[in-house]
Design a protein around this motif. Structure first.
Motif, mmCIF file in Angstrom:
data_model
loop_
_atom_site.group_PDB
_atom_site.id
_atom_site.type_symbol
_atom_site.label_atom_id
_atom_site.label_comp_id
_atom_site.label_asym_id
_atom_site.label_seq_id
_atom_site.Cartn_x
_atom_site.Cartn_y
_atom_site.Cartn_z
ATOM 1 N N MET B 1 0.726 26.100 20.136
ATOM 2 C CA MET B 1 2.084 25.596 20.064
ATOM 3 C C MET B 1 2.408 24.828 21.325
ATOM 4 N N ASN B 2 2.788 23.612 21.151
ATOM 5 C CA ASN B 2 2.997 22.778 22.334
ATOM 6 C C ASN B 2 4.399 22.948 22.858
ATOM 7 N N THR B 3 4.693 24.093 23.405
ATOM 8 C CA THR B 3 6.009 24.262 23.991
ATOM 9 C C THR B 3 6.057 23.525 25.307
ATOM 10 N N GLU B 4 7.272 23.301 25.725
ATOM 11 C CA GLU B 4 7.448 22.488 26.928
ATOM 12 C C GLU B 4 6.902 23.181 28.148
ATOM 13 N N GLU B 5 7.073 24.517 28.181
ATOM 14 C CA GLU B 5 6.596 25.258 29.347
ATOM 15 C C GLU B 5 5.081 25.169 29.442
ATOM 16 N N PHE B 6 4.443 25.265 28.256
ATOM 17 C CA PHE B 6 2.986 25.193 28.243
ATOM 18 C C PHE B 6 2.538 23.837 28.753
ATOM 19 N N ARG B 7 3.225 22.793 28.322
ATOM 20 C CA ARG B 7 2.815 21.446 28.743
ATOM 21 C C ARG B 7 3.021 21.261 30.234
ATOM 22 N N ARG B 8 4.099 21.838 30.747
ATOM 23 C CA ARG B 8 4.336 21.729 32.187
ATOM 24 C C ARG B 8 3.231 22.414 32.953
ATOM 25 N N GLN B 9 2.897 23.634 32.488
ATOM 26 C CA GLN B 9 1.834 24.372 33.170
ATOM 27 C C GLN B 9 0.511 23.633 33.056
ATOM 28 N N LEU B 10 0.273 23.081 31.879
ATOM 29 C CA LEU B 10 -0.982 22.363 31.670
ATOM 30 C C LEU B 10 -1.051 21.160 32.599
ATOM 31 N N ARG B 11 0.081 20.468 32.744
ATOM 32 C CA ARG B 11 0.081 19.304 33.647
ATOM 33 C C ARG B 11 -0.230 19.740 35.069
ATOM 34 N N HIS B 12 0.418 20.855 35.473
ATOM 35 C CA HIS B 12 0.193 21.369 36.824
ATOM 36 C C HIS B 12 -1.278 21.725 37.019
ATOM 37 N N GLU B 13 -1.836 22.427 36.054
ATOM 38 C CA GLU B 13 -3.213 22.887 36.176
ATOM 39 C C GLU B 13 -4.205 21.728 36.142
ATOM 40 N N THR B 14 -3.977 20.759 35.242
ATOM 41 C CA THR B 14 -4.937 19.655 35.161
ATOM 42 C C THR B 14 -4.887 18.808 36.421
ATOM 43 N N GLU B 15 -3.728 18.692 37.038
ATOM 44 C CA GLU B 15 -3.685 17.967 38.316
ATOM 45 C C GLU B 15 -4.514 18.673 39.365
ATOM 46 N N LYS B 16 -4.410 20.025 39.348
ATOM 47 C CA LYS B 16 -5.227 20.798 40.296
ATOM 48 C C LYS B 16 -6.712 20.584 40.040
ATOM 49 N N TRP B 17 -7.100 20.622 38.758
ATOM 50 C CA TRP B 17 -8.510 20.439 38.435
ATOM 51 C C TRP B 17 -8.994 19.070 38.869
ATOM 52 N N TRP B 18 -8.148 18.083 38.677
ATOM 53 C CA TRP B 18 -8.530 16.714 39.048
ATOM 54 C C TRP B 18 -8.744 16.638 40.550
ATOM 55 N N THR B 19 -7.794 17.212 41.309
ATOM 56 C CA THR B 19 -7.967 17.112 42.770
ATOM 57 C C THR B 19 -9.166 17.922 43.227
ATOM 58 N N GLU B 20 -9.475 19.020 42.528
ATOM 59 C CA GLU B 20 -10.626 19.825 42.933
ATOM 60 C C GLU B 20 -11.924 19.266 42.412
ATOM 61 N N GLY B 21 -11.877 18.264 41.572
ATOM 62 C CA GLY B 21 -13.093 17.625 41.102
ATOM 63 C C GLY B 21 -13.702 18.268 39.875
ATOM 64 N N LEU B 22 -12.961 19.168 39.228
ATOM 65 C CA LEU B 22 -13.525 19.812 38.042
ATOM 66 C C LEU B 22 -13.577 18.833 36.873
ATOM 67 N N ILE B 23 -12.574 17.968 36.812
ATOM 68 C CA ILE B 23 -12.554 16.967 35.739
ATOM 69 C C ILE B 23 -12.390 15.599 36.379
ATOM 70 N N ASN B 24 -12.752 14.554 35.648
ATOM 71 C CA ASN B 24 -12.607 13.219 36.198
ATOM 72 C C ASN B 24 -11.344 12.570 35.649
ATOM 73 N N ALA B 25 -11.088 11.376 36.119
ATOM 74 C CA ALA B 25 -9.819 10.710 35.798
ATOM 75 C C ALA B 25 -9.709 10.412 34.320
ATOM 76 N N GLU B 26 -10.858 10.095 33.676
ATOM 77 C CA GLU B 26 -10.799 9.722 32.263
ATOM 78 C C GLU B 26 -10.352 10.910 31.414
ATOM 79 N N LEU B 27 -10.916 12.110 31.769
ATOM 80 C CA LEU B 27 -10.553 13.304 31.012
ATOM 81 C C LEU B 27 -9.087 13.656 31.241
#
Lengths: 218, 480
Positions: B1-27
């Protein structure tokens, strides 16, 4: 130690675009009759609830009934005034001709009709004079004079009910009218009468209350 | 369920992953597009506006209602009737046209809410009409009429929320109506007839609605109403406090055996011819019914309640007296009971194809054990009331059934790794032990020992269960 990685990327399930097509949201546009048919049914139910009483209200014959004292704690129960009449007393009815129908079988209700006669039509005092019960019968009487009416009642072994026992009053006047009625009931019970309308099938509805010479009509 | 809170958390987490190098910019961009991170701020502002509009709407509505209440008495009857009817029709029409729009989710929710409001306005209309003409009817009659009105709308629009509302109203109306029925003060009217035959009416109207709306809640509530009304209408224990039952003893057996039998043997093939493939027909297997587990769970709940309540010895110790109650027993609900027992029999006949000859199966509580419990249940009731009252025997047998059921549930919970079944059995077991201990006069020391043992036992059982259950393996897609 290294876990064996899968060779192909695992296919994630696609998230639903908007909302799952469940049945709480119609998939395609529902035709209009899906609403109109039950709506008509519901409107018919709304109209049917007061239908018989509304008919009596419009087409009935006016009569006046003498009230009897009610248990003071029960007087104003919630939103309505509780009413009782002299013809709600089983012993009074049993003393009239035809009164032996006022018996009850175990756990069942009996239906009966009480015939009332109009008072002297020349006098028009305020409050109006109540009609007097003259006889009781088990079936609807067909031979009524012009100055007689028949009201249908039910006896369930300890209470007689005519469908006239509740009268709804607006909230701001409720307390004052109630005080008025209790005062009258202490001194002269006969000054409190109820005007009702009765139709040809014996159904009766209360129309207004007469306390001394004041008429309360809601 | 794409609730807003989930999306906010997901955005926060994916930014962290990007800065840590777990995922690349395309992903990151792919995830941002799929979950629409850039519309989060706009969504928050939309939500704020919606809340304000809702609040304003509620206040406006209150203002209108108060205005109407102030002037109510001054308007003529016909005007009031027209006002009520037009309000009712307009709310329903607006709700329907908003709800059926496939495009806009917000309007769909608003429309759905308006339809529910319309159902409530139906009841208010009936009450106000009744009040206008000073009717002195019963409240339960109003509830029943209201419930049937909402039920018709629920069927037509296939809305489970309206269905639940209808069921709640009809259930409430039934319970109030049952109260007046047993006092016997009412004439035989249509509504008394409805209350007497609610089991049949409920099973004909509510169960198909559950399938039509695909709602488990409606099925559960409908089944509960059918079962409870069946037992209450038969009034098997009327008069037992006087030691003299109104009804024959076999009525008690029927009242307490028919509901679980009906529930356990229930399958939709009972009333719906289900198309089967040739293969299924050869194996005589029935296609799975999503509501059958609910029915079986309710059957087990019924058994638990029944065995628990009647395991107390004071019930069986009431001595018979000569007092004759003044009311007669009502035989009308027997019609419903007979028809539902035919349904139960048909259900059990279908089960016979799946009946395994072996006694010890994967589940401890299977059709065989249920059949045995039903037979014992019926036998105890008939024996105690018809043949000879044996207080001790009946108490002992019900206690035995209670503990057997509890242990069967515990074992099934362990075997199938089902937490709710396990804990249901544990609760029953502990309740049984504590009730027996409190019922019979024992010393305080013994009580304290039993409480402590029960507490320790529950803790140990919980730990053992979690350690020993076979973890449910999720089948991975075959990518290796």
């Amino acid at each position: 130690m290294n876990p064996k990685l899968p060779k192909k990327p695992i296919d994630l399930p696609q998230p639903e675009p908007q909302v799952l097509p469940s049945v709480s949201v119609p998939g395609k546009r529902l035709p209009g009759w899906r609403l109109f048919l039950p709506l008509v049914f519901q409107a018919a139910l709304i109209v049917a609830v007061p239908a018989q009483d509304a008919y009596t209200w419009v087409n009935g014959k006016t009569a006046v009934l003498q009230t009897a004292p009610v248990d003071p704690y029960d007087l104003l129960r919630g939103y309505y005034q509780t009413l009782r009449y002299d013809i709600s007393d089983p012993s009074l009815l049993q003393s009239l001709p035809g009164g032996e129908v006022i018996t009850s079988l175990q756990g069942q209700s009996t239906t009966f009709y009480v015939v009332l006669e109009a008072p002297d039509p020349t006098a028009t005092p305020h409050p109006p004079l109540p009609w007097q019960p003259i006889r009781v019968s088990a079936d609807r009487p067909t031979d009524l004079n012009d100055n007689e009416i028949a009201i249908e009642g039910q006896y369930n072994g300890w209470q007689i009910v005519y469908g006239l026992e509740t009268y709804y009053m607006p909230e701001d006047q409720r307390e004052q009218i109630n005080a008025d009625i209790s005062q009258v009931q202490l001194q002269e019970q006969e000054a409190f009468v109820v005007e009702v309308k009765v139709d040809a099938s014996g159904n009766a509805v209360p129309v207004s209350l007469w306390v001394r010479d004041r008429n309360y009509r809601f | 369920m794409n609730t807003e809170e989930f999306r906010r958390q997901l955005r926060h987490e994916t930014e962290k992953w990007w800065t840590e190098g777990l995922i690349n910019a395309e992903l990151y961009k792919k995830i941002a597009d799929r979950y629409q991170f850039d519309s989060l701020e706009q969504d928050a502002s939309n939500r704020f506006i919606t809340i304000l509009m809702g609040l304003g709407g509620v206040l406006l509505g209150l203002g209108i209602i108060t205005f109407v209440a102030a002037n109510w008495q001054d308007w003529s009857r016909s005007f009031r009737v027209i006002l009520l009817l037009s309000l009712f029709i307009s709310v329903n029409l607006t709700g329907f046209y908003l709800w059926r729009r496939p495009a806009d989710r917000k309007f769909q929710k608003l429309g759905h809410g308006l339809l529910l409001l319309g159902a409530l306005i139906l009841g208010a209309n009936m009450a106000l009409m009744s009040q206008m003409f000073h009717q002195s009817g019963n409240f339960y009659e109003l509830l029943l009429v209201w419930g049937f009105g909402v039920l018709a709308m629920a069927y037509s629009l296939r809305l489970s929320s309206l269905g639940m509302l209808a069921l709640l109203l009809l259930g409430w109306g039934y319970s109030l109506g049952w109260g007046t029925l047993i006092l016997g003060q009412e004439a035989n009217s249509l509504w008394q007839f409805v209350v007497r035959h609610i089991p049949l009416i409920a099973s004909l109207l509510f169960i198909p609605l559950a399938y039509w709306c695909r709602s488990r809640a409606i099925f559960g509530l409908g089944a509960i109403i059918v079962v409870v009304s069946l037992v209450l209408n038969l009034r098997p224990l009327a008069g037992f406090s006087y030691g003299n039952l109104l009804a024959p003893g076999w009525i008690a057996a029927l009242a307490f055996t028919l509901p679980p039998a009906l529930l356990w043997g229930y399958h939709r093939a009972l009333w719906q011819p289900v198309p089967q493939s040739q293969a299924a027909r050869r194996v005589r297997a029935l296609p799975p019914d999503p509501f059958q587990p609910i029915a079986r769970g309710l059957a087990l709940c019924f058994f638990s309640l029944l065995f628990y309540v009647f395991s107390f010895h004071w019930f069986w110790d009431v001595p018979p007296s000569d007092y004759q109650p003044y009311y007669a027993w009502d035989w009308h609900p027997l019609i419903d009971a007979v028809l539902l027992s035919i349904a139960a029999l048909l259900g059990w006949m279908q089960l016979r194809h799946q009946f395994s000859r072996r006694w010890f199966q994967e589940r401890a509580i299977h059709t065989g054990t249920i059949a045995l419990m039903l037979c014992f249940n019926a036998a105890i009731w008939i024996w105690h009331f018809e043949v000879s009252p044996g207080a001790g025997v009946a108490t002992l047998l019900f206690n035995l059934l209670l503990f057997l059921l509890a242990m069967g549930l515990v074992r099934d919970g362990l075997a199938l790794s089902d937490r709710s079944v396990f804990w249901g059995g544990m609760v029953l077991l502990v309740l049984g032990i504590i009730s027996r201990m409190l019922e019979y006069n024992t010393g305080l020391l013994l009580k304290s020992i039993v409480f402590a043992l029960c507490g320790v036992g529950v803790m140990v059982a919980g730990l053992w269960f979690e350690r020993n259950i076979r973890p449910r393996k999720v089948a991975l897609p075959d990518g290796r």
